[in-house]
Design a protein around this motif. Structure first.
Motif, mmCIF file in Angstrom:
data_model
loop_
_atom_site.group_PDB
_atom_site.id
_atom_site.type_symbol
_atom_site.label_atom_id
_atom_site.label_comp_id
_atom_site.label_asym_id
_atom_site.label_seq_id
_atom_site.Cartn_x
_atom_site.Cartn_y
_atom_site.Cartn_z
ATOM 1 N N PRO A 1 0.817 -1.220 0.000
ATOM 2 C CA PRO A 1 0.000 0.000 0.000
ATOM 3 C C PRO A 1 0.849 1.268 0.000
ATOM 4 O O PRO A 1 1.965 1.301 0.515
ATOM 5 C CB PRO A 1 -0.802 -0.119 1.297
ATOM 6 N N ILE A 2 0.270 2.332 -0.564
ATOM 7 C CA ILE A 2 0.857 3.672 -0.567
ATOM 8 C C ILE A 2 -0.189 4.612 0.025
ATOM 9 O O ILE A 2 -1.349 4.611 -0.414
ATOM 10 C CB ILE A 2 1.225 4.114 -1.993
ATOM 11 N N ALA A 3 0.206 5.403 1.027
ATOM 12 C CA ALA A 3 -0.758 6.243 1.747
ATOM 13 C C ALA A 3 -0.314 7.694 1.754
ATOM 14 O O ALA A 3 0.850 8.012 1.507
ATOM 15 C CB ALA A 3 -0.926 5.737 3.183
ATOM 16 N N ARG A 4 -1.300 8.583 2.054
ATOM 17 C CA ARG A 4 -0.979 10.002 2.214
ATOM 18 C C ARG A 4 -0.278 10.227 3.541
ATOM 19 O O ARG A 4 -0.649 9.643 4.558
ATOM 20 C CB ARG A 4 -2.247 10.848 2.154
ATOM 21 N N VAL A 5 0.737 11.061 3.518
ATOM 22 C CA VAL A 5 1.475 11.373 4.743
ATOM 23 C C VAL A 5 0.603 12.155 5.712
ATOM 24 O O VAL A 5 0.630 11.936 6.928
ATOM 25 C CB VAL A 5 2.759 12.153 4.397
ATOM 26 N N ALA A 6 -0.224 13.046 5.184
ATOM 27 C CA ALA A 6 -0.978 13.964 6.043
ATOM 28 C C ALA A 6 -1.954 13.232 6.944
ATOM 29 O O ALA A 6 -2.045 13.513 8.145
ATOM 30 C CB ALA A 6 -1.716 14.981 5.166
ATOM 31 N N ASP A 7 -2.724 12.264 6.383
ATOM 32 C CA ASP A 7 -3.770 11.629 7.189
ATOM 33 C C ASP A 7 -3.722 10.106 7.174
ATOM 34 O O ASP A 7 -4.571 9.455 7.785
ATOM 35 C CB ASP A 7 -5.150 12.093 6.716
ATOM 36 N N GLY A 8 -2.770 9.509 6.493
ATOM 37 C CA GLY A 8 -2.651 8.050 6.473
ATOM 38 C C GLY A 8 -3.639 7.358 5.568
ATOM 39 O O GLY A 8 -3.696 6.119 5.556
ATOM 40 N N ALA A 9 -4.426 8.103 4.782
ATOM 41 C CA ALA A 9 -5.405 7.478 3.894
ATOM 42 C C ALA A 9 -4.693 6.763 2.750
ATOM 43 O O ALA A 9 -3.763 7.309 2.143
ATOM 44 C CB ALA A 9 -6.356 8.538 3.344
ATOM 45 N N LEU A 10 -5.135 5.535 2.468
ATOM 46 C CA LEU A 10 -4.520 4.753 1.404
ATOM 47 C C LEU A 10 -4.980 5.272 0.042
ATOM 48 O O LEU A 10 -6.177 5.466 -0.184
ATOM 49 C CB LEU A 10 -4.880 3.276 1.552
ATOM 50 N N VAL A 11 -4.018 5.463 -0.878
ATOM 51 C CA VAL A 11 -4.354 6.014 -2.196
ATOM 52 C C VAL A 11 -4.009 5.063 -3.333
ATOM 53 O O VAL A 11 -4.450 5.262 -4.468
ATOM 54 C CB VAL A 11 -3.625 7.357 -2.433
ATOM 55 N N GLY A 12 -3.218 4.048 -3.077
ATOM 56 C CA GLY A 12 -2.834 3.148 -4.157
ATOM 57 C C GLY A 12 -1.932 2.042 -3.656
ATOM 58 O O GLY A 12 -1.703 1.900 -2.448
ATOM 59 N N VAL A 13 -1.418 1.236 -4.603
ATOM 60 C CA VAL A 13 -0.540 0.120 -4.256
ATOM 61 C C VAL A 13 0.574 0.020 -5.291
ATOM 62 O O VAL A 13 0.446 0.485 -6.420
ATOM 63 C CB VAL A 13 -1.313 -1.223 -4.219
ATOM 64 N N GLU A 14 1.678 -0.595 -4.865
ATOM 65 C CA GLU A 14 2.762 -0.929 -5.796
ATOM 66 C C GLU A 14 2.780 -2.441 -5.993
ATOM 67 O O GLU A 14 2.811 -3.204 -5.015
ATOM 68 C CB GLU A 14 4.123 -0.465 -5.273
ATOM 69 N N ALA A 15 2.738 -2.878 -7.251
ATOM 70 C CA ALA A 15 2.753 -4.306 -7.568
ATOM 71 C C ALA A 15 4.182 -4.824 -7.501
ATOM 72 O O ALA A 15 5.087 -4.270 -8.130
ATOM 73 C CB ALA A 15 2.168 -4.549 -8.953
ATOM 74 N N LEU A 16 4.396 -5.907 -6.745
ATOM 75 C CA LEU A 16 5.725 -6.479 -6.555
ATOM 76 C C LEU A 16 5.698 -7.960 -6.955
ATOM 77 O O LEU A 16 4.817 -8.717 -6.543
ATOM 78 C CB LEU A 16 6.167 -6.338 -5.094
ATOM 79 N N LEU A 17 6.682 -8.378 -7.731
ATOM 80 C CA LEU A 17 6.719 -9.722 -8.297
ATOM 81 C C LEU A 17 7.244 -10.736 -7.277
ATOM 82 O O LEU A 17 8.215 -10.475 -6.563
ATOM 83 C CB LEU A 17 7.610 -9.726 -9.542
ATOM 84 N N ARG A 18 6.615 -11.925 -7.255
ATOM 85 C CA ARG A 18 7.037 -13.015 -6.387
ATOM 86 C C ARG A 18 7.122 -14.309 -7.209
ATOM 87 O O ARG A 18 6.356 -14.522 -8.151
ATOM 88 C CB ARG A 18 6.043 -13.218 -5.234
ATOM 89 N N TRP A 19 8.081 -15.191 -6.831
ATOM 90 C CA TRP A 19 8.257 -16.470 -7.537
ATOM 91 C C TRP A 19 8.406 -17.592 -6.519
ATOM 92 O O TRP A 19 9.335 -17.592 -5.721
ATOM 93 C CB TRP A 19 9.494 -16.397 -8.443
ATOM 94 N N ARG A 20 7.506 -18.557 -6.596
ATOM 95 C CA ARG A 20 7.587 -19.755 -5.760
ATOM 96 C C ARG A 20 7.723 -20.954 -6.690
ATOM 97 O O ARG A 20 6.816 -21.263 -7.463
ATOM 98 C CB ARG A 20 6.353 -19.908 -4.875
#
Length: 717
Positions: free
Chosen positions: A480-499
């Motif tokens: 998750p990515i949030a606003r610094v001012a109030d902590g509200a979530l605004v988006g996400v960063e997709a991260l690759l995983r391999w099992r």
């Protein structure tokens, strides 16, 4: 019309190479095949002037395809094999199968054109030389047949015909006197036609006509032909003409039947001086590097084979040094290929000054060199040479008024301890070189069994990674990515995983660099982009709220394909609004090709896609990029955030980045926030957004809802 056959099971790569092939000349026709078997059928019916094939194909790999090409077509037909930067074993197998050359993927357009044009020119020259030789031999055979048919009818007519043949024709008796010499003799020995007509060559000795050296060489041969009554196989000889030019002649001798006496000998010498010059040029092009004039891979490996053979006979040792110039590609990309070539020449000269005249310095390609140290005098000699090379490369290179610096990563192997055949020694030296590069560059490493183990482990990981998509082993986690001012979530960063079933959970820092080096990141990156876009749309459908998703982009995705078209296709297929997609770009991607990167990023921004520069602050030119490229977001590298509370320097730098970005109307994200104090610092400096373990670790798509991002929109009452 020159035909170029392109074989690649991937349509995009095949189309790109076909387009590049058509730029080689107006008379070049490119034929693309996705199936190697269809390509072989075409080649059998109409052998092309050049074949370009990918190595990794599902039905048939590049080595087998090359072997089959050689079995059905002209063995001189040039074949280029396309491999990824790290596919060294594939290159060796392709070269052993009969490939003429290889080129790295992603393809450098300038390198492709240079190599392809050279090979097309070489192919044409070989064909012309063969056609000329065949035509000349046919003309000579026709002329000789015509001479035999007309001998009894008219000796004078025969002489006139012989005089028109573009070859030296003489006939001598048992005492070495000339019975016949055609007019072509004047072209080799001088004199005028009037002189030849008035003073017929008949009765003159070989010494009088061609000189003592010629006579000493030919008299024993004539006697042998007369005694055996058998023709003499053709042989090459040299004759210096009156103008100081050395002529090369291809000579044959044949006995002429006589009535009971000693048979005269007919000598025919074809002037092949021009053909030998062509052969010399072709040999140079085949064995020496055009840029540096050093032995190329083919000749270097041949010399290594010879050095090993000598060492085996005399109980000696041979060292092979694999030299890779550090940061050379960055010079090529930023200063241009002309400066890069000049720098390459300077570096080669410095390296050459560190070795003996009996040693070999060859260029393997790109910024890679091979040094052979035969007949080692002592075991410490390779290390002494390596240190001399590193010291010689250290001073700056001044080219065009600018200073450049180069180091080198060097891998060392020794025969027979580290290998007994050239390919094994080179492969192990290459592995040792990469260990030196991993150790910090500008150093050296001697090969050891552990390095071999690590190399095999890496090859195995690459093999498994190639099937990760089809086996559904890849997945995405979202941070998750949030606003610094109030902590509200605004988006996400997709991260690759391999099992993987054999390796378990593989860390991204292990397999993502491997995917980039081998080019697999292009296909994987496209999958990540499509998967993230579809997931963002699913979240929006579930909640009625738009969700912004950030996706990392590798520099490899920018090379060899229309990346803007790939993004547009992903957005269209998923239905995601362009402003809900943010692409994270690294400085390395921008430096690969500044002009190309600016064009692609501008197209993406016009589409409405957001653009973030990732890991900001770690590169020397990042500030310039903020002004030049159409970014919307700056992501401050987590290394600076980690020290922002304890380090005054980091705090000052972060404050400056935030202030500068806001002045440029850019959004700022602090990466790697792990503590309340770090977040407070960003809040007081009016940073816009943050992400890190303090907010949340990366989680599966379903867990995002638990963090509040996907809370359904309020329903009207």
């Amino acid at each position: 019309m020159a035909v170029v056959v392109v074989v690649d099971d991937r349509v995009t790569n095949r189309n790109i190479i076909c387009r590049l092939a058509r730029t080689l000349g107006t008379d070049v026709k490119a034929m693309g095949f996705g199936d190697p078997r269809a390509a072989l059928a075409f080649i059998k019916e109409r052998p092309p002037e050049l074949v370009i094939t990918d190595f990794s194909m599902p039905e048939m790999d590049g080595a087998e395809f090359v072997l089959r090409c050689r079995s059905i077509a002209d063995r001189d037909m040039p074949i280029i094999v396309v491999t990824a930067y790290e596919d060294r074993d594939f290159r060796y197998r392709a070269l052993e199968a009969g490939a003429t050359d290889f080129i790295l993927s992603p393809i450098d357009h300038r390198e492709f054109r240079t190599r392809a044009i050279n090979l097309l020119t070489l192919s044409r020259q070989q064909r012309l030389v063969r056609q000329k030789a065949q035509a000349l031999e046919g003309e000579l055979a026709d002329a000789l047949r015509q001479q035999a048919d007309n001998w009894r009818a008219s000796e004078e007519r025969l002489r006139r015909i012989i005089d028109t043949v573009p070859a030296l024709i003489t006939m001598s008796d048992g005492e070495g006197r000339c019975l016949l010499a055609n007019r072509y003799r004047l072209a080799l020995t001088g004199g005028s036609e009037d002189e030849n007509d008035e003073n017929n060559d008949e009765g003159r000795t070989l010494e009088e006509l061609f000189g003592e050296d010629y006579a000493l060489r030919h008299r024993p041969l004539d006697r042998h032909v007369q005694e055996t009554g058998s023709p003499l196989p053709s042989f090459e000889e040299e004759l210096r003409d009156p103008w100081g030019r050395t002529r090369v002649l291809l000579t044959t001798k044949t006995p002429i039947p006589a009535n009971g006496g000693i048979e005269p000998v007919l000598t025919v010498s074809v002037d092949i001086t021009d053909r030998k010059e062509y052969e010399r040029r072709l040999f140079y092009q085949a064995n020496y590097d055009d840029t540096t004039g050093l032995p190329n891979r083919l000749l270097s490996m041949d010399r290594l084979s010879q050095a090993i053979a000598r060492a085996e006979r005399h109980g000696r040792k041979v060292a092979a040094l694999y030299v890779d110039l550090d940061e050379f590609k960055k010079v090529n990309d930023t200063a241009g290929h002309a400066v890069g070539d000049a720098l390459l020449l300077r570096a080669a000269d410095r390296i050459a000054g560190c070795i003996r005249s009996s040693d070999t310095l060859g260029r393997l390609g790109g910024d890679e060199f091979l040094i052979l140290l035969p007949d080692l005098e002592n075991e410490s000699q390779p290390e002494l040479v390596v240190n001399k090379i590193l010291e010689a490369l250290r001073p700056p290179y001044v080219i065009g008024g600018s200073e450049f610096y180069l180091g080198a990563s060097i891998g060392v192997t020794v025969y027979p301890e580290d290998g007994t055949v050239p390919e094994e020694l080179l492969r192990n030296a290459d592995a040792a070189m990469y260990r030196a590069k991993a150790a910090g560059r500008n150093t050296y490493c001697f090969f050891s069994p552990k390095i071999s183990h690590d190399s095999r482990k890496r090859v195995e990981m690459e093999r498994l990674l190639r099937h990760a998509l089809e086996k559904r082993e890849l997945d995405l986690a979202y941070q998750p990515i949030a606003r610094v001012a109030d902590g509200a979530l605004v988006g996400v960063e997709a991260l690759l995983r391999w099992r993987n079933g054999e390796l378990g959970m593989v860390m991204p820092d292990q397999f993502i660099p491997l995917a980039e080096e081998t080019g697999l990141i292009v296909e994987i990156g496209e999958w990540v982009l499509n998967t993230a876009c579809r997931q963002a749309v699913r979240w929006q459908e579930q909640t009625g709220r738009p969700v912004r998703v950030s996706v990392n982009v590798s520099y490899r995705q920018f090379v060899g394909q229309d990346f803007a078209a790939v993004v547009e296709k992903a957005l269209t297929a998923s239905g995601l609004s362009p402003d809900m997609l943010e692409l994270e770009i690294t400085e390395r991607l921008l430096m690969h090709d500044v002009g190309h990167a600016l064009d692609v990023l501008s197209r993406l921004r016009r589409m409405g896609v957001r653009l973030a520069i990732d890991d900001f602050g770690t590169g020397y030119a990042s500030i310039m990029y903020l002004k030049r490229f159409p970014f919307t977001t700056v992501k401050i590298d987590k290394l600076f955030i980690a020290d922002v509370v304890e380090s005054g320097d980091s705090a000052s730098l972060v404050r400056a980045i935030i202030s500068m970005a806001h002045d440029l109307k850019l959004e700022v994200v602090g990466e790697g926030v792990e503590t309340e104090r770090q977040l407070d610092f960003l809040r007081h400096r009016r940073c816009d957004l943050f992400q890190g373990y303090f907010l949340s670790r990366p989680v599966e798509a379903g867990a995002i809802a638990e963090l509040g991002l996907l809370a359904p929109a309020a329903q009207p009452t």
